[in-house]
Every structure is written in C-alpha cells, then in structure tokens.
Design a protein around this motif. Structure first.
Motif, mmCIF file in Angstrom:
data_model
loop_
_atom_site.group_PDB
_atom_site.id
_atom_site.type_symbol
_atom_site.label_atom_id
_atom_site.label_comp_id
_atom_site.label_asym_id
_atom_site.label_seq_id
_atom_site.Cartn_x
_atom_site.Cartn_y
_atom_site.Cartn_z
ATOM 1 N N ILE A 183 0.839 -1.203 0.000
ATOM 2 C CA ILE A 183 0.000 0.000 0.000
ATOM 3 C C ILE A 183 0.875 1.255 0.000
ATOM 4 O O ILE A 183 0.602 2.217 -0.729
ATOM 5 N N ALA A 184 1.948 1.254 0.777
ATOM 6 C CA ALA A 184 2.850 2.416 0.823
ATOM 7 C C ALA A 184 3.539 2.643 -0.514
ATOM 8 O O ALA A 184 3.932 3.774 -0.821
ATOM 9 N N SER A 185 3.686 1.604 -1.319
ATOM 10 C CA SER A 185 4.370 1.759 -2.607
ATOM 11 C C SER A 185 3.519 2.466 -3.651
ATOM 12 O O SER A 185 4.040 2.890 -4.685
ATOM 13 N N MET A 186 2.235 2.611 -3.400
ATOM 14 C CA MET A 186 1.357 3.285 -4.363
ATOM 15 C C MET A 186 1.643 4.779 -4.348
ATOM 16 O O MET A 186 1.614 5.408 -3.292
ATOM 17 N N PHE A 187 1.894 5.340 -5.519
ATOM 18 C CA PHE A 187 2.316 6.734 -5.589
ATOM 19 C C PHE A 187 1.277 7.699 -5.050
ATOM 20 O O PHE A 187 1.610 8.777 -4.568
ATOM 21 N N PHE A 188 0.007 7.341 -5.088
ATOM 22 C CA PHE A 188 -1.050 8.251 -4.639
ATOM 23 C C PHE A 188 -1.399 8.085 -3.159
ATOM 24 O O PHE A 188 -2.262 8.790 -2.648
ATOM 25 N N VAL A 189 -0.730 7.184 -2.466
ATOM 26 C CA VAL A 189 -0.911 6.997 -1.025
ATOM 27 C C VAL A 189 0.187 7.782 -0.315
ATOM 28 O O VAL A 189 1.360 7.645 -0.625
ATOM 29 N N ASP A 190 -0.228 8.604 0.652
ATOM 30 C CA ASP A 190 0.725 9.441 1.381
ATOM 31 C C ASP A 190 1.098 8.882 2.745
ATOM 32 O O ASP A 190 2.176 9.191 3.253
ATOM 33 N N ALA A 191 0.219 8.096 3.344
ATOM 34 C CA ALA A 191 0.490 7.574 4.678
ATOM 35 C C ALA A 191 -0.270 6.280 4.896
ATOM 36 O O ALA A 191 -1.402 6.132 4.437
ATOM 37 N N VAL A 192 0.376 5.357 5.610
ATOM 38 C CA VAL A 192 -0.238 4.085 5.992
ATOM 39 C C VAL A 192 -0.019 3.929 7.487
ATOM 40 O O VAL A 192 1.084 4.159 7.992
ATOM 41 N N VAL A 193 -1.068 3.529 8.183
ATOM 42 C CA VAL A 193 -0.976 3.306 9.618
ATOM 43 C C VAL A 193 -1.748 2.032 9.960
ATOM 44 O O VAL A 193 -2.857 1.822 9.480
ATOM 45 N N LEU A 194 -1.127 1.169 10.741
ATOM 46 C CA LEU A 194 -1.787 -0.063 11.182
ATOM 47 C C LEU A 194 -2.683 0.220 12.376
ATOM 48 O O LEU A 194 -2.365 1.065 13.212
ATOM 49 N N PHE A 195 -3.797 -0.515 12.447
ATOM 50 C CA PHE A 195 -4.641 -0.453 13.639
ATOM 51 C C PHE A 195 -5.152 -1.846 13.951
ATOM 52 O O PHE A 195 -5.421 -2.637 13.051
ATOM 53 N N SER A 196 -5.253 -2.137 15.242
ATOM 54 C CA SER A 196 -5.645 -3.486 15.647
ATOM 55 C C SER A 196 -7.047 -3.546 16.251
ATOM 56 O O SER A 196 -7.559 -4.635 16.504
ATOM 57 N N GLU A 197 -7.656 -2.406 16.470
ATOM 58 C CA GLU A 197 -9.012 -2.387 17.023
ATOM 59 C C GLU A 197 -10.000 -2.936 16.005
ATOM 60 O O GLU A 197 -9.689 -3.058 14.821
ATOM 61 N N ASP A 198 -11.208 -3.220 16.457
ATOM 62 C CA ASP A 198 -12.246 -3.735 15.563
ATOM 63 C C ASP A 198 -12.627 -2.716 14.495
ATOM 64 O O ASP A 198 -13.035 -3.087 13.398
ATOM 65 N N THR A 199 -12.534 -1.433 14.820
ATOM 66 C CA THR A 199 -12.871 -0.370 13.876
ATOM 67 C C THR A 199 -11.769 0.696 13.901
ATOM 68 O O THR A 199 -10.996 0.767 14.864
ATOM 69 N N PRO A 200 -11.743 1.550 12.882
ATOM 70 C CA PRO A 200 -10.747 2.616 12.849
ATOM 71 C C PRO A 200 -11.190 3.894 13.574
ATOM 72 O O PRO A 200 -10.616 4.960 13.343
ATOM 73 N N LEU A 201 -12.173 3.800 14.458
ATOM 74 C CA LEU A 201 -12.715 5.006 15.087
ATOM 75 C C LEU A 201 -11.638 5.818 15.809
ATOM 76 O O LEU A 201 -11.609 7.050 15.689
ATOM 77 N N ASN A 202 -10.741 5.154 16.537
ATOM 78 C CA ASN A 202 -9.682 5.895 17.236
ATOM 79 C C ASN A 202 -8.793 6.648 16.252
ATOM 80 O O ASN A 202 -8.383 7.784 16.527
#
Length: 165
Positions: free
Chosen positions: A91-110
């Motif tokens: 995902i980080a290798s895609m030129f149009f992606v600026d940032a990738v962050v992992l999350f382990s919670e059930d949802t990305p709400l945090n």
C-alpha cells in the motif's frame, strides 16, 4: 531493494502518534486530508481504482490498515493471506498513497478521531448509517463519501478461484 525506495516507503508508514502530528502539519499547510481503511489482503484492480478515486478527493490520502490479528478476527482464521508487513509495504508503494498506519481495534474510530480527516471514504457496500466515524467526521465539518466498486473484483472471489484451480 534500492535504498531510496526503501526510505521512501518507510517515510509513508506511521504510528498513530506520528501520523497525528504529521496530519496537523499537513492541515496547517492547507492540505485536504482523505482517510479510508481496510484489510487490503490481496490487492486487485478494484482496490487500485477505489484508492485512486479516494486520492482524487483531496491532497493527502491516509490508509488505515488492519493488523493481521484484526484481519483474522474480521475475515476468519485463514486470513490474511499476506501479512501486515507485506500489505503495508504494498500500500505504501502506491504513488497516490501518502500515509499508511496499522490499527488493531475492531474499527478505525480511534484513528479517525485522532486525525480528523476532511473526507472519510468507504466502498460501495456501505451507507452513511454504517460507516464508522461518519458522525464524528461530519460533526467536525468534514465530508463522508461512498465510492462505487469496480465490478468483478473481490479478494474472496480470488481466493475461491485459487482454491478451486
């Protein structure tokens, strides 16, 4: 791997704390922040079209990526096919992606409440009522967009095709 490429990928992969700080810098520069999330286990043309369309909605595209543990919980014990290191690098290798962050919670709400995106994006199988973070994004003056899927592509159908071949 070329050192410059490896460094460029590494610079796009953030912890939540580092991403929160970087997002504040981008916003101070007047950048429009777009956020979406997913497992992105087996990346296919549908993912690329979706992420490209999301990137077109602003200046900065941030991807919240489910950890291996959360993919397993969401998709079943045989998933993910590709581990979080591999998925993050891809995902980080895609030129149009600026940032990738992992999350382990059930949802990305945090993540969503921490970065306060200007645009929250999900795929066509969602509606405003079931998009995690929609209420919070709208309350901060942001937008929520549902993008249509590129027909004929899904990770599950690819996995089933491999199993049956």
């Amino acid at each position: 791997m070329n050192r410059n490429i490896k460094q460029a990928l590494t610079q796009k992969i953030f912890t939540i704390d580092d991403l929160t700080a970087q997002t504040k810098i981008w916003k101070a520069e007047g950048k429009k922040i777009v956020f979406t999330n997913g497992c992105f286990d087996i990346v296919h043309p549908g993912h690329i079209a979706y992420l490209g369309d999301a990137a077109d909605l602003g200046d900065i595209l941030i991807i919240g990526l489910n950890t291996d543990q959360s993919v397993c919980k969401l998709k079943g014990e045989n998933r993910p096919i590709n581990n979080e290191f591999s998925r993050t690098q891809l995902i980080a290798s895609m030129f149009f992606v600026d940032a990738v962050v992992l999350f382990s919670e059930d949802t990305p709400l945090n993540l969503i409440t921490a970065i306060e995106p200007d645009v929250l994006v999900k795929g066509g199988d969602y509606n405003l009522d079931n998009i995690v973070g929609a209420k919070e994004t709208l309350a901060k003056g942001g937008e929520v967009k549902v993008l249509t899927f590129l027909p004929g592509y899904s990770s599950t159908s690819i996995i089933d095709k491999i199993k049956n071949s």
